[in-house]
Design a protein around this motif. Structure first.
Motif, PDB file in Angstrom:
ATOM      1  N   GLY A 284       0.816  -1.212   0.000  1.00  0.00           N
ATOM      2  CA  GLY A 284       0.000   0.000   0.000  1.00  0.00           C
ATOM      3  C   GLY A 284       0.846   1.257   0.000  1.00  0.00           C
ATOM      4  O   GLY A 284       0.537   2.229  -0.693  1.00  0.00           O
ATOM      5  N   ASP A 285       1.927   1.240   0.792  1.00  0.00           N
ATOM      6  CA  ASP A 285       2.844   2.385   0.792  1.00  0.00           C
ATOM      7  C   ASP A 285       3.365   2.658  -0.610  1.00  0.00           C
ATOM      8  O   ASP A 285       3.381   3.802  -1.085  1.00  0.00           O
ATOM      9  N   THR A 286       3.822   1.607  -1.278  1.00  0.00           N
ATOM     10  CA  THR A 286       4.418   1.766  -2.606  1.00  0.00           C
ATOM     11  C   THR A 286       3.403   2.274  -3.619  1.00  0.00           C
ATOM     12  O   THR A 286       3.697   3.171  -4.420  1.00  0.00           O
ATOM     13  N   LEU A 287       2.211   1.714  -3.595  1.00  0.00           N
ATOM     14  CA  LEU A 287       1.185   2.148  -4.550  1.00  0.00           C
ATOM     15  C   LEU A 287       0.807   3.611  -4.333  1.00  0.00           C
ATOM     16  O   LEU A 287       0.774   4.405  -5.288  1.00  0.00           O
ATOM     17  N   LEU A 288       0.528   3.981  -3.098  1.00  0.00           N
ATOM     18  CA  LEU A 288       0.098   5.347  -2.822  1.00  0.00           C
ATOM     19  C   LEU A 288       1.224   6.351  -3.063  1.00  0.00           C
ATOM     20  O   LEU A 288       0.991   7.446  -3.591  1.00  0.00           O
ATOM     21  N   GLN A 289       2.448   5.981  -2.711  1.00  0.00           N
ATOM     22  CA  GLN A 289       3.567   6.880  -2.961  1.00  0.00           C
ATOM     23  C   GLN A 289       3.866   7.001  -4.462  1.00  0.00           C
ATOM     24  O   GLN A 289       4.334   8.045  -4.926  1.00  0.00           O
ATOM     25  N   SER A 290       3.587   5.947  -5.222  1.00  0.00           N
ATOM     26  CA  SER A 290       3.755   6.024  -6.675  1.00  0.00           C
ATOM     27  C   SER A 290       2.818   7.070  -7.268  1.00  0.00           C
ATOM     28  O   SER A 290       3.198   7.823  -8.179  1.00  0.00           O
ATOM     29  N   ILE A 291       1.603   7.118  -6.763  1.00  0.00           N
ATOM     30  CA  ILE A 291       0.647   8.127  -7.225  1.00  0.00           C
ATOM     31  C   ILE A 291       1.131   9.521  -6.830  1.00  0.00           C
ATOM     32  O   ILE A 291       1.163  10.447  -7.647  1.00  0.00           O
ATOM     33  N   ASP A 292       1.533   9.671  -5.556  1.00  0.00           N
ATOM     34  CA  ASP A 292       1.989  10.974  -5.077  1.00  0.00           C
ATOM     35  C   ASP A 292       3.220  11.458  -5.843  1.00  0.00           C
ATOM     36  O   ASP A 292       3.324  12.653  -6.172  1.00  0.00           O
ATOM     37  N   LEU A 293       4.150  10.556  -6.116  1.00  0.00           N
ATOM     38  CA  LEU A 293       5.353  10.951  -6.843  1.00  0.00           C
ATOM     39  C   LEU A 293       5.020  11.361  -8.268  1.00  0.00           C
ATOM     40  O   LEU A 293       5.607  12.309  -8.803  1.00  0.00           O
ATOM     41  N   SER A 294       4.066  10.683  -8.898  1.00  0.00           N
ATOM     42  CA  SER A 294       3.663  11.051 -10.258  1.00  0.00           C
ATOM     43  C   SER A 294       3.064  12.446 -10.295  1.00  0.00           C
ATOM     44  O   SER A 294       3.343  13.240 -11.201  1.00  0.00           O
ATOM     45  N   VAL A 295       2.245  12.758  -9.303  1.00  0.00           N
ATOM     46  CA  VAL A 295       1.656  14.102  -9.211  1.00  0.00           C
ATOM     47  C   VAL A 295       2.756  15.138  -9.032  1.00  0.00           C
ATOM     48  O   VAL A 295       2.781  16.181  -9.712  1.00  0.00           O
TER      49      VAL A 295
ATOM     50  N   THR B  33      15.986   5.916 -13.417  1.00  0.00           N
ATOM     51  CA  THR B  33      15.606   4.927 -12.413  1.00  0.00           C
ATOM     52  C   THR B  33      15.748   5.558 -11.029  1.00  0.00           C
ATOM     53  O   THR B  33      16.733   6.237 -10.742  1.00  0.00           O
ATOM     54  N   ILE B  34      14.758   5.349 -10.198  1.00  0.00           N
ATOM     55  CA  ILE B  34      14.721   6.048  -8.908  1.00  0.00           C
ATOM     56  C   ILE B  34      14.750   5.059  -7.744  1.00  0.00           C
ATOM     57  O   ILE B  34      14.284   3.919  -7.869  1.00  0.00           O
ATOM     58  N   PRO B  35      15.268   5.484  -6.606  1.00  0.00           N
ATOM     59  CA  PRO B  35      15.248   4.659  -5.393  1.00  0.00           C
ATOM     60  C   PRO B  35      13.933   4.845  -4.649  1.00  0.00           C
ATOM     61  O   PRO B  35      13.848   5.583  -3.665  1.00  0.00           O
ATOM     62  N   ASN B  36      12.882   4.196  -5.117  1.00  0.00           N
ATOM     63  CA  ASN B  36      11.545   4.484  -4.602  1.00  0.00           C
ATOM     64  C   ASN B  36      11.423   4.231  -3.103  1.00  0.00           C
ATOM     65  O   ASN B  36      10.592   4.843  -2.432  1.00  0.00           O
ATOM     66  N   THR B  37      12.264   3.354  -2.551  1.00  0.00           N
ATOM     67  CA  THR B  37      12.155   3.033  -1.124  1.00  0.00           C
ATOM     68  C   THR B  37      12.566   4.196  -0.233  1.00  0.00           C
ATOM     69  O   THR B  37      12.291   4.178   0.969  1.00  0.00           O
ATOM     70  N   LEU B  38      13.210   5.221  -0.798  1.00  0.00           N
ATOM     71  CA  LEU B  38      13.629   6.380  -0.007  1.00  0.00           C
ATOM     72  C   LEU B  38      12.520   7.426   0.132  1.00  0.00           C
ATOM     73  O   LEU B  38      12.728   8.467   0.764  1.00  0.00           O
ATOM     74  N   GLY B  39      11.368   7.163  -0.448  1.00  0.00           N
ATOM     75  CA  GLY B  39      10.216   8.020  -0.222  1.00  0.00           C
ATOM     76  C   GLY B  39      10.021   9.104  -1.264  1.00  0.00           C
ATOM     77  O   GLY B  39      10.901   9.386  -2.082  1.00  0.00           O
ATOM     78  N   VAL B  40       8.851   9.717  -1.215  1.00  0.00           N
ATOM     79  CA  VAL B  40       8.457  10.704  -2.222  1.00  0.00           C
ATOM     80  C   VAL B  40       9.333  11.952  -2.158  1.00  0.00           C
ATOM     81  O   VAL B  40       9.850  12.415  -3.173  1.00  0.00           O
ATOM     82  N   ASP B  41       9.520  12.506  -0.983  1.00  0.00           N
ATOM     83  CA  ASP B  41      10.241  13.776  -0.872  1.00  0.00           C
ATOM     84  C   ASP B  41      11.661  13.674  -1.411  1.00  0.00           C
ATOM     85  O   ASP B  41      12.113  14.553  -2.156  1.00  0.00           O
ATOM     86  N   TYR B  42      12.368  12.607  -1.045  1.00  0.00           N
ATOM     87  CA  TYR B  42      13.750  12.499  -1.520  1.00  0.00           C
ATOM     88  C   TYR B  42      13.789  12.279  -3.033  1.00  0.00           C
ATOM     89  O   TYR B  42      14.649  12.827  -3.729  1.00  0.00           O
ATOM     90  N   ASN B  43      12.862  11.500  -3.564  1.00  0.00           N
ATOM     91  CA  ASN B  43      12.858  11.271  -5.008  1.00  0.00           C
ATOM     92  C   ASN B  43      12.476  12.528  -5.781  1.00  0.00           C
ATOM     93  O   ASN B  43      12.962  12.746  -6.890  1.00  0.00           O
ATOM     94  N   VAL B  44      11.619  13.350  -5.212  1.00  0.00           N
ATOM     95  CA  VAL B  44      11.344  14.649  -5.828  1.00  0.00           C
ATOM     96  C   VAL B  44      12.634  15.465  -5.896  1.00  0.00           C
ATOM     97  O   VAL B  44      12.928  16.121  -6.912  1.00  0.00           O
TER      98      VAL B  44
END
Length: 340
Positions: free
Chosen positions: A24-35, A312-323
């Motif tokens: 669930g974390d990964t799915l929801l953060q994927s949406i947030d990161l796309s936005v 390619t992104i390190p998605n496990t580090l969260g939305v803020d860091y990947n932004v």
């Protein structure tokens, strides 16, 4: 100008350093990161698809959700393993997701890579026929997907239907006009890149390919892309093809960047085996201060040949860091290379 998107592998694990502890974390953060990526001005949000793993597996619900939350960014996969797919059902799912997004899907498909379980596609009810290999099965199903995706009717209508039918043979619904031209093939070899061109698919080439000459990765990949473009022209297609390459690129602009990725700047191409008897070359990661990064990336022949770059992104580090990772590329690196 070059289109720039991100590519997420969609990992999660109950690990103390992960921001993605659950699916669930990964799915929801994927949406947030796309936005957030759309707000940054990024061009694409792409996702890997793997089965039997703690990674994203069923792409269409996720792509549809992103389509609702965004308005401009391209939404895609890199790649869907066709060995696991029912082409008919996939057409319906893809058509619905594309219509929800307003025609922004960019679907990368392929015959697949080594998986977590032995012949996992058999658990999905599929197996090769008539002596074909699993790779050949994947390509056969891809061609069936492309054929039926065109929107031409092929199914004989029932003379006594529940609802009135239009005249003629019936097609799968919902049909999304133009989606056929937004299908990409993930090619690990020169031969399958040529095959993709002959069959009118765009090309995705990742951070590895089969070693066919012993040359550096970026040179082999650039040669693959040139062969693809030549085959496309020879096939006589009426539109211009698109080509994407994937790279791990990190601009070291903060102490946190240096802590996470400082050592990756010393990496080099490597050679190994992802399948028995098939030697592969793996491209290096790029991690450096922006000025040095610009110099290094300017020498990458495959990036020069492509119109689209997937980071390619390190998605496990969260939305803020990947932004932060993505914005650093857009701000400090892309302008110096003419990508923006």
């Amino acid at each position: 100008m070059k289109k720039i998107g991100f590519l997420s592998f969609g990992h999660w694990s109950d690990h103390p350093s992960y921001q993605t502890r659950t699916a669930g974390d990964t799915l929801l953060q994927s949406i947030d990161l796309s936005v957030a990526a759309e707000e940054l001005g990024l061009d694409g949000a792409y996702f890997r698809v793997h089965h039997f793993a703690s990674q994203l597996a069923s792409p269409f619900p996720l792509l549809s959700a992103i389509g609702v939350k965004t308005s401009k960014i391209e939404i895609g996969t890199g790649v869907i393993d066709m060995r696991y797919e029912n082409p008919m059902y996939m057409i319906e799912d893809a058509g619905a997701a594309d219509l929800i997004s307003g025609g922004r899907l960019q679907l990368g498909i392929s015959r697949g890579s080594p998986e977590q379980v032995i012949e996992g596609w058999r658990y999905f009810g599929y197996e090769p026929t008539g002596g074909e290999t699993d790779a050949e099965m994947g390509r056969r199903k891809a061609l069936e997907f492309l054929d039926k995706l065109s929107g031409a009717g092929f199914a004989q209508p029932n003379p006594y239907p529940m609802f009135p039918n239009p005249p003629g043979l019936l097609r799968l619904e919902p049909h999304s006009e133009g989606l056929r031209e937004r299908i990409w093939w993930g090619a690990a070899s020169n031969a399958t890149a040529v095959w993709a061109a002959e069959n009118g698919m765009n090309l995705q080439s990742s951070t590895l390919k089969f070693d066919e000459s012993g040359k550096p990765f970026h040179i082999q990949q650039a040669e693959q892309i040139r062969l693809y473009k030549e085959a496309w022209k020879k096939a006589g297609h009426q539109r211009e093809p698109r080509v994407s390459v994937s790279r791990s690129i990190f601009a070291l602009v903060t102490d946190q960047d240096r802590y996470y990725f400082g050592q990756q700047g010393k990496s080099a191409d490597s050679f190994g085996y992802i399948e028995p008897e098939k030697r592969a070359v793996f491209g290096k990661s790029y991690a450096a201060e922006p000025e040095q990064l610009i110099k290094e990336l300017a020498q990458d022949e495959a990036i020069q040949e492509a119109d689209t770059l997937l980071l390619t992104i390190p998605n496990t580090l969260g939305v803020d860091y990947n932004v932060h990772v993505l914005s650093a590329i857009l701000e400090y690196v892309a302008p110096g290379l003419g990508w923006r």
